[in-house]
Design an enzyme around this catalytic site. Structure first.
Site, PDB file in Angstrom:
ATOM      1  N   GLU A  52       9.532  -3.545  10.849  1.00  0.00           N
ATOM      2  CA  GLU A  52       9.855  -2.140  10.064  1.00  0.00           C
ATOM      3  C   GLU A  52      10.319  -1.136  11.189  1.00  0.00           C
ATOM      4  O   GLU A  52       9.591  -1.160  12.239  1.00  0.00           O
ATOM      5  CB  GLU A  52       8.690  -1.445   9.385  1.00  0.00           C
ATOM      6  N   ASP A  87       0.795  -1.341   0.232  1.00  0.00           N
ATOM      7  CA  ASP A  87      -0.041  -0.028   0.166  1.00  0.00           C
ATOM      8  C   ASP A  87       1.068   1.280   0.005  1.00  0.00           C
ATOM      9  O   ASP A  87       0.315   2.410  -0.214  1.00  0.00           O
ATOM     10  CB  ASP A  87      -1.084   0.006   1.176  1.00  0.00           C
ATOM     11  N   SER A  88       2.159   1.012  -0.090  1.00  0.00           N
ATOM     12  CA  SER A  88       3.042   2.077  -0.302  1.00  0.00           C
ATOM     13  C   SER A  88       2.691   2.850  -1.736  1.00  0.00           C
ATOM     14  O   SER A  88       3.521   3.944  -1.900  1.00  0.00           O
ATOM     15  CB  SER A  88       4.385   1.644   0.006  1.00  0.00           C
ATOM     16  N   LYS A 140      -0.732  -9.320   3.644  1.00  0.00           N
ATOM     17  CA  LYS A 140      -0.007  -8.801   4.871  1.00  0.00           C
ATOM     18  C   LYS A 140      -1.007  -7.942   5.368  1.00  0.00           C
ATOM     19  O   LYS A 140      -1.706  -7.059   4.992  1.00  0.00           O
ATOM     20  CB  LYS A 140       1.150  -8.042   3.981  1.00  0.00           C
ATOM     21  N   ASP A 160      -0.664  -6.280   0.378  1.00  0.00           N
ATOM     22  CA  ASP A 160      -1.208  -5.612   1.718  1.00  0.00           C
ATOM     23  C   ASP A 160      -2.715  -5.406   1.439  1.00  0.00           C
ATOM     24  O   ASP A 160      -3.270  -5.039   0.453  1.00  0.00           O
ATOM     25  CB  ASP A 160      -0.634  -4.157   1.581  1.00  0.00           C
ATOM     26  N   GLU A 185      -1.195  -5.179   9.188  1.00  0.00           N
ATOM     27  CA  GLU A 185      -0.596  -4.609  10.125  1.00  0.00           C
ATOM     28  C   GLU A 185      -1.380  -4.519  11.462  1.00  0.00           C
ATOM     29  O   GLU A 185      -2.440  -4.545  11.518  1.00  0.00           O
ATOM     30  CB  GLU A 185      -0.264  -3.073   9.759  1.00  0.00           C
TER      31      GLU A 185
END
Length: 264
Positions: A181, A45-46, A112, A84, A114
């Site tokens: 991270e 999602d970057s 993925k 993501d 978070e």
């Protein structure tokens, strides 16, 4: 390179062989990355930052992620594709299953997420539905407003201990990979040793099982100031393919990341 699977990565951790990961958001970058020995492609999602020009990853939607995952899948050769789940797309089990299934149908091999303590039940249900999960700990960009900015995480003893416990609990719940991270080297080392699943690092030192960077960053395409953990691999390469090949080589021989790319 034979098709990379989760079993491939598990075997590398067992043998002590490092593996390389990079982001890609389209078929051309996916082809460049996957043909130079990168084991894992992250459709991150970057893309909100480097493709859409947003200040954070929060505006990225599931539709965006499905579109870019589909593009990456078309250009990929043998890398494992991880995608993501974007902001607020997995707040409960049902939503997580629905949106993960969309990403898998678009071409992802795993998703993925978070988070920490609240994730294990979601991870377990996703695994039961045939959806492998990577859990992202440390600096989690979707939580930037809670964290108060993009800061190193886990320097305090209580936060470090909480992160270690979260990693152990997530493995027990069925998490297949961890991504750390922006955490201190010592904490990343301890987490990597505490779990049997592969651990990927970004700004987490050289002791993790794998490394990941945003491809636009390591090719020096991103404008503005770069994060401390970023190295410009285009500087001494004649092409993007050469830069990716150099990155893979340095990850595998342990020369990247060096001390200047790490946090204490």
């Amino acid at each position: 390179m034979a098709k990379v699977t989760l079993q491939t990565l598990a075997a590398k951790k067992e043998s002590g062989e490092k593996f390389a990961c990079l982001t890609a958001y389209d078929s051309t970058f996916a082809n460049i990355v996957s043909t130079q020995g990168v084991e894992v492609i992250l459709v991150g999602d970057s893309l909100g930052n480097v493709v859409q020009g947003e200040d954070t990853t929060l505006p990225v939607t599931v539709d965006d992620m499905c579109y870019h995952t589909r593009c990456v899948a078309k250009g990929n050769e043998d890398s494992l594709i991880m995608a993501d789940l974007p902001f607020a797309s997995y707040h409960d089990v049902d939503q997580a299953i629905m949106n993960s299934a969309r990403l898998m149908r678009a071409g992802a091999d795993m998703v993925k997420l978070e988070g920490e303590g609240w994730l294990p039940p979601i991870v377990t249900r996703l695994r039961e539905q045939g959806i492998p999960v990577c859990a992202h700990l440390g600096l989690t960009p979707q939580f930037v407003n809670v964290l108060g900015g993009y800061k190193v995480q886990g320097r305090e003893v209580d936060r470090a201990n909480a992160m270690i416990q979260a990693a152990i609990d997530l493995e027990a719940a069925g998490t297949a990979l961890l991504l750390l991270e922006c955490v201190p080297v010592s904490l990343a080392r301890e987490i990597t040793r505490a779990v049997s699943i592969p651990v990927i690092g970004i700004g987490a030192g050289a002791d993790t099982d794998g490394q990941i960077l945003v491809s636009y960053d390591m090719l020096d395409l991103t404008p503005g100031r770069k994060a401390r953990f970023v190295k410009n691999f285009m500087e001494q390469a004649g092409s993007p393919r050469g830069a990716v090949a150099n990155y893979v080589k340095e990850v595998k021989d342990g020369s990247y990341p060096a001390k200047e790319h790490c946090f204490n």
